[in-house]
Design a protein around this motif. Structure first.
Motif, PDB file in Angstrom:
ATOM      1  N   THR A   1      11.899  24.000  13.841  1.00 53.51           N
ATOM      2  CA  THR A   1      10.812  23.454  12.938  1.00 53.51           C
ATOM      3  C   THR A   1      11.044  22.152  11.211  1.00 53.51           C
ATOM      4  O   THR A   1      10.185  21.803  10.987  1.00 53.51           O
ATOM      5  CB  THR A   1       9.311  24.509  12.558  1.00 53.51           C
ATOM      6  N   ILE A   2      12.326  23.019  10.955  1.00 54.40           N
ATOM      7  CA  ILE A   2      12.536  22.838   9.741  1.00 54.40           C
ATOM      8  C   ILE A   2      12.994  20.773  10.083  1.00 54.40           C
ATOM      9  O   ILE A   2      12.833  20.443   8.830  1.00 54.40           O
ATOM     10  CB  ILE A   2      13.553  23.782   8.482  1.00 54.40           C
TER      11      ILE A   2
ATOM     12  N   LYS B   1      10.008  13.917   9.477  1.00 54.14           N
ATOM     13  CA  LYS B   1       8.562  13.461   9.274  1.00 54.14           C
ATOM     14  C   LYS B   1       8.431  13.040   8.380  1.00 54.14           C
ATOM     15  O   LYS B   1       7.879  12.431   7.693  1.00 54.14           O
ATOM     16  CB  LYS B   1       7.285  14.894   9.980  1.00 54.14           C
ATOM     17  N   LEU B   2       9.030  14.015   7.170  1.00 51.63           N
ATOM     18  CA  LEU B   2       8.867  13.695   5.771  1.00 51.63           C
ATOM     19  C   LEU B   2       9.896  12.376   5.416  1.00 51.63           C
ATOM     20  O   LEU B   2      10.686  12.495   4.534  1.00 51.63           O
ATOM     21  CB  LEU B   2       9.271  15.088   4.695  1.00 51.63           C
ATOM     22  N   GLU B   3      10.794  12.086   5.787  1.00 51.55           N
ATOM     23  CA  GLU B   3      11.991  11.243   6.102  1.00 51.55           C
ATOM     24  C   GLU B   3      13.114  11.965   5.154  1.00 51.55           C
ATOM     25  O   GLU B   3      13.756  10.868   3.986  1.00 51.55           O
ATOM     26  CB  GLU B   3      11.494   9.775   5.572  1.00 51.55           C
TER      27      GLU B   3
END
Length: 199
Positions: free
Chosen positions: A12-13, A19-21
């Motif tokens: 998950t991390i 996703k947040l680059e």
């Protein structure tokens, strides 16, 4: 935290980072307090072969007797202690079997109780309060008490039924030996049928 949860958290991390680059060079830190995936070492762990279900009851009755010793002869199983079963019906049946085993001069049947999720909230609170006060010496329960409830001064844990996982064992026996306290005893009874799941 079990290894499956650790794996899920790590995935998950990593997914969130992508996703947040975010920069992958920043390490994820995990802090482990105590020993990872192991029972506490400051208590005595004992496996007792009882052969059959009636053998388990006989072995437990020998432990309930005030002069009983563990199989190595060094550690007494002295009150207060917890007895864990796998199911509510087994806890209720065991309570019925042991109900009159404590002599009247030692408090008799008032010294033994059963705690499970089918009891009302007020009944559970009453049993836990009496156990904390020392009015109950032997508490028969299911895994309802293996996590999240802290009792001080538990001298022993008896796994009347073998736990279904290593984590369940760790949580059950962790009720004794709290806060570095030594001298606790964890006894697990097993039968021929339990041998495949013992490891």
């Amino acid at each position: 935290m079990g290894s499956n949860i650790e794996s899920l958290a790590s995935t998950t991390i990593q997914s969130r980072r992508e996703k947040l680059e975010l920069d992958d060079d920043v390490p994820t830190i995990r802090l482990v307090v105590g020993l990872k995936d192991s029972a506490i070492p400051n208590i005595k762990h004992t496996l007792t072969y009882a052969a059959t279900e009636p053998g388990k009851l006989l072995a437990l009755r020998q432990l309930v007797h005030p002069t009983a010793k563990s199989s190595d002869g060094e550690h007494s199983l002295r009150p207060p202690f917890l007895i864990f079963t796998q199911t509510i019906p087994r806890a209720i049946a065991l309570h019925s079997e042991l109900f009159y085993d404590i002599p009247a001069e030692a408090g008799g049947s008032s010294r033994i109780a059963v705690l499970h999720s089918d009891l009302s909230d007020s009944a559970r609170d009453n049993v836990m309060t009496r156990f904390r006060k020392g009015e109950i010496w032997i508490l028969i329960t299911t895994d309802i008490l293996s996590r999240g409830v802290d009792f001080r001064g538990i001298n022993g844990v008896v796994n009347y039924d073998v736990p279904n996982s290593g984590a369940a064992y760790i949580h059950r026996v962790g009720r004794t030996g709290r806060a570095g306290r030594s001298g606790g005893v964890a006894i697990t009874f097993y039968t021929k049928e339990d041998v495949p799941i013992l490891k």
